[in-house]
Enzyme design. Structure first.
Site, short mmCIF file in Angstrom:
data_model
loop_
_atom_site.label_atom_id
_atom_site.label_comp_id
_atom_site.label_asym_id
_atom_site.label_seq_id
_atom_site.Cartn_x
_atom_site.Cartn_y
_atom_site.Cartn_z
N HIS A 84 18.98 55.26 26.24
CA HIS A 84 19.79 55.22 27.47
C HIS A 84 20.17 53.82 27.89
CE1 HIS A 84 19.42 59.51 28.63
NE2 HIS A 84 18.42 59.44 27.76
N ASP B 113 24.46 47.11 31.60
CA ASP B 113 24.01 48.47 31.94
C ASP B 113 24.33 49.37 30.76
OD1 ASP B 113 22.93 50.40 33.60
OD2 ASP B 113 24.20 49.88 35.31
C1 GDG Z 1 19.35 54.36 32.83
C2 GDG Z 1 20.25 53.23 32.32
C3 GDG Z 1 22.14 54.87 32.21
C4 GDG Z 1 20.28 55.99 43.11
N1 GDG Z 1 19.91 55.86 44.39
C5 GDG Z 1 19.59 57.07 44.84
C6 GDG Z 1 19.81 57.98 43.83
N2 GDG Z 1 20.23 57.30 42.76
C7 GDG Z 1 20.60 57.88 41.48
C8 GDG Z 1 22.08 57.72 41.22
C9 GDG Z 1 22.15 57.84 39.71
C10 GDG Z 1 20.81 57.26 39.27
O1 GDG Z 1 19.98 57.20 40.41
C11 GDG Z 1 20.95 55.84 38.71
O2 GDG Z 1 21.50 55.95 37.44
P1 GDG Z 1 22.11 54.72 36.64
O3 GDG Z 1 22.80 55.21 35.45
O4 GDG Z 1 23.05 53.99 37.53
O5 GDG Z 1 20.89 53.73 36.30
P2 GDG Z 1 19.36 53.78 35.64
O6 GDG Z 1 18.42 54.51 36.52
O7 GDG Z 1 19.01 52.38 35.37
O8 GDG Z 1 19.43 54.60 34.26
C12 GDG Z 1 21.70 53.50 32.73
C13 GDG Z 1 21.15 55.94 32.61
O9 GDG Z 1 19.83 55.59 32.21
C14 GDG Z 1 21.51 57.28 31.96
O10 GDG Z 1 21.52 57.20 30.58
O11 GDG Z 1 23.39 55.16 32.81
O12 GDG Z 1 22.53 52.49 32.20
O13 GDG Z 1 19.81 51.97 32.84
O14 GDG Z 1 22.24 59.17 39.31
O15 GDG Z 1 22.77 58.71 41.92
N3 GDG Z 1 19.61 59.31 44.00
C15 GDG Z 1 19.19 59.73 45.23
N4 GDG Z 1 18.95 58.87 46.24
C16 GDG Z 1 19.14 57.55 46.10
O16 GDG Z 1 18.91 56.79 47.06
N5 GDG Z 1 19.02 61.04 45.42
#
Ligand code: GDG
Length: 725
Positions: free
Chosen positions: A164, A371
């Site tokens: 990921h 990212d």
């Molecule tokens: C890894 C990789 C890749 C955030 N704040 C809240 C909340 N979130 C949720 C968002 C989103 C998720 O968290 C964050 O996802 P990301 O993709 O931006 O980042 P990582 O956690 O670092 O994930 C990344 C991912 O894996 C998938 O393969 O995209 O690059 O680093 O869904 O909405 N959700 C809630 N409250 C919050 O305050 N409910």
């Protein structure tokens, strides 16, 4: 029934201890939703760390039993393992390296030991649940060694791996002291997936340079197993975000927030606390924006949500302090009694609140320095029911590859972020809608469910392809089969390739003379009057013809242009000319000038460009250029361009080893035929021989041969064995 077993570091569940037991709350994260439809079905399972430390055996049992009803299997970690495996090797070694923060990486032997033992712990638990026809799907950087460990126990099981986070360039990856072990662990899989083509390219190049294993069209041959590597950009649960954006609760929240904010335009950012997310850079850009465009003061503000994460790690604590200071400084500098430039929340929110923020925001500012994908920007787009809004997106996020309709920025270029902010705030509504529409269409289609089935279908297809094209290892059973057939036969035809088969590769082809041991072995084989030996090579007769001059065997040189039966004169294939060489030689010279270490070998009727001494990677690159250059040039010249083992060879199209071996087959009818060879030119021999011939490939790459051996050592063993019979 074949089952699907999902493995990830963390189970998609949150467990809270209560006085009389535990409460369980399933996670609503993207991956959990996407895989939810899979692991809950039938006997499928999800295995991972439940995110809770328990002290008594009774609690272990209780959680295990409760989770088993949900198709979940816990792998409990001790406090020490959480520190060394999770916070240590996973997050203080791999995370910074994979996100190009090499200077933050800690290389600690105890972390590595713990990483190995926790991967082994996962493996041991999985084995207890696994059946041979199951499909295993392993997720992410915490479990890089697991596919290799599982492969040791289940040779034929189907294993998929998805990473990921980014896979860094070889130049960065190479600094990890345990790099080779990590790669070999990943290569236990049948299918390895990344978010982007660039990640995939970096991985292939690391495998090539650090493990010395080549690849072709995203396929790596590891000990006769084909590993497929491909890009699978992950999507979101589009319908869920679109639907949440229309719920009464979301709309009520939006109305409440709007009321308290007035007419201000909102720039939104949401991230986990992490140095890869570019939060300070974003704040500095905002500061510069207000300095340059003071007319926006009191008209625009940044709504910044930072979700607490890893904040007991020093590096993250420092980042938190930096963010706090920057927010304080900017708010202090530009704030008014009734207005703040930044609304900063260091906490998480429920999905409906997030959805209301997405709806409200005129601009989403997503600026990671690196990212893997980034899902927040995709969720913003899915929540924009009225299609009004602008996405500013870092080109360093995997999602930028798909979302080219966004305003793409380099997050290190603060001035560019400032201009993008201005452009976004002034973009006409019609234009906003136009971009939004295109991005929504794409995200709707490539959603999380599409991603899951794409990956699993591809895994099934790769496995099926592997089964179709099994070349068996030449083991004791095969040796026995060959020996029996050999002993029964009265006339045996034995085709032997030279370089890479009878003689190991040397840096200088002129040095590959036969050793006394080889000459002795060939002599011994030829002494048996039932045997008819043919050395069939691409080499010129000036080397092979001289080296094997007095040997009791036939020679086929330059792929069949020159042929010589034992005790007779050389015979040249008909209608072969060498005039074309004048046209081709200058082209090859050009490539020699451009490629240090390469050289041209001139044979009577063919030309060879050698690159075995050229820097890894550069040779392959030039090969591709040269081949396409030559294929274009030789269009009407009846020539063939062959990519062999570290060579590109140009020769008349009318001759090849297949044509030559057929001549021998007709002339010397036999009841036992065997051919051994190592490169692509030998494939012509393998194809030309009858189905019951024993064809043996030296090496692992894809082949039409029936059997393979790893190296010349096994060739010698087999020939020795036969010479004794
Ligand atoms: C890894 C990789 C890749 C955030 N704040 C809240 C909340 N979130 C949720 C968002 C989103 C998720 O968290 C964050 O996802 P990301 O993709 O931006 O980042 P990582 O956690 O670092 O994930 C990344 C991912 O894996 C998938 O393969 O995209 O690059 O680093 O869904 O909405 N959700 C809630 N409250 C919050 O305050 N409910």
């Amino acid at each position: 029934m074949s089952r699907t077993i999902i493995i990830s570091n963390r189970l998609p569940i949150k467990i809270e201890p209560q006085e009389d037991g535990f409460t369980y709350q399933t996670s609503a994260g993207g991956l959990a939703t996407g895989l939810g439809s899979i692991y809950k079905e039938g006997d499928n399972l999800w295995i991972g760390w439940p995110g809770i430390s328990v002290e008594t055996e009774e609690d272990y049992q209780k959680i295990e039993t409760d989770l088993s009803k949900e198709n979940l299997v816990p792998v409990f970690l001790t406090e020490e393992e959480i520190q060394d495996f999770y916070e240590g090797f996973s997050n203080a070694t791999l995370w910074p390296i994979f996100h190009y923060f090499a200077r933050y990486a800690v290389f600690e032997e105890t972390f590595w030991e713990s990483y190995k033992s926790v991967n082994q712990k996962f493996c041991d638990i999985i084995i207890k649940h696994l059946r041979p026809d199951d499909t295993v799907w392993v997720h992410d950087y915490q479990l890089l060694l697991l596919p290799g460990m599982l492969r040791e126990h289940f040779k034929d099981i189907s294993i998929g791996f998805f990473q990921h986070i980014p896979f860094p360039s070889y130049e960065v990856f190479r600094s990890i002291p345990w790099r080779r072990e990590l790669l070999m662990g990943m290569l236990g899989s049948d299918l390895i997936g990344f978010h982007t083509y660039d990640d995939m390219r970096h991985f292939l190049s690391s495998v090539n340079r650090l493990a010395g294993i080549g690849y072709e069209h995203g396929q790596i041959s590891v000990e006769n197993r084909q590993v497929t590597v491909d890009a699978f950009p992950m999507g979101i649960d589009y319908e869920k975000y679109a639907k949440t954006a229309t719920l009464a609760d979301t709309l009520a929240r939006e109305a409440r927030y709007r009321k308290s904010m007035g007419d201000e335009k909102i720039i939104l950012s949401i991230d986990r606390l992490d140095y890869s997310k570019g939060i300070p850079q974003r704040l500095r850009a905002l500061e510069l924006f207000f300095e340059q465009y003071p007319e926006y003061l009191q008209k625009v503000s940044l709504f910044m949500i930072v979700v607490p994460s890893r904040d007991n790690v020093e590096r993250y604590r420092l980042l938190k302090v930096e963010i706090d200071e920057l927010v304080g400084r900017i708010n202090g500098k530009f704030g008014r009694v009734n207005w703040s430039p930044i609304h900063y929340f260091y906490r998480s929110f429920p999905l409906e609140a997030l959805s209301a923020f997405y709806r409200m925001a005129e601009v989403a500012l997503v600026t990671p320095l690196r990212d893997g994908m980034n899902l927040v920007c995709k969720e913003y787009i899915a929540s924009k029911i009225d299609q009004k809004g602008v996405l500013i997106l870092s080109e360093m996020a995997g999602s930028a590859k798909e979302l080219s309709e966004a305003l793409l920025i380099n997050p290190f270029d603060i001035k560019q972020i400032v201009s993008a902010l201005k452009e976004a705030l002034e973009m006409p509504i019609e234009e906003q809608k136009k971009h939004m529409e295109i991005m929504q269409m794409s995200l709707k289609r490539y959603n999380i469910h599409h991603w899951v089935s794409l990956f699993l279908d591809r895994l099934a297809a790769s496995k099926a392809q592997q089964k179709d094209s099994v070349t068996r290892k030449l083991d004791s059973t095969v040796t026995q089969e060959i020996t029996e057939s050999y002993q029964k036969a009265n006339k045996r035809l034995i085709f032997l390739d030279y370089d890479g088969t009878l003689a190991p590769f040397t840096k200088d082809p002129g040095q590959a003379k036969p050793t006394p041991e080889l000459l002795k072995l060939l002599t011994k084989l030829s002494e048996d009057k039932k045997n008819h030996l043919v050395v069939i090579s691409g080499r010129g007769r000036d080397s092979l013809g001289v080296w094997l001059k007095d040997m009791p065997l036939d020679l086929i040189c330059e792929h069949g242009i020159w042929r010589k039966e034992q005790g007779k004169e050389w015979h040249k294939a008909d209608n072969i000319s060498d005039e074309w060489k004048q046209t081709i030689l200058p082209v090859l010279d050009l490539y020699v000038n451009r490629t240090p270490g390469s050289f041209v070998e001139e044979k009577n009727y063919s030309l060879v460009w050698h690159y075995r001494k050229v820097e890894t990677g550069l040779g392959e690159l030039r090969t591709r250029e040269l081949s396409s250059h030559l294929k274009y040039l030789t269009n009407n010249m009846q020539l063939q361009v062959l990519e062999g083992n570290m060579v590109v060879e140009i020769k008349p199209a009318a001759v090849n080893k297949g044509v030559a071996s057929k001549i021998w087959l007709e002339k010397f009818p036999s009841d036992f035929v065997i051919a051994l060879g190592d490169d692509r030119t030998d494939e012509d021999t393998f194809k030309a021989l009858p189905d019951d011939a024993f064809t043996v490939k030296v090496g692992f790459e894809g082949t039409d041969a029936r059997f393979f051996v790893p190296s010349t050592i096994e060739v010698y063993q087999l020939l020795h064995h036969l010479s004794e019979k």
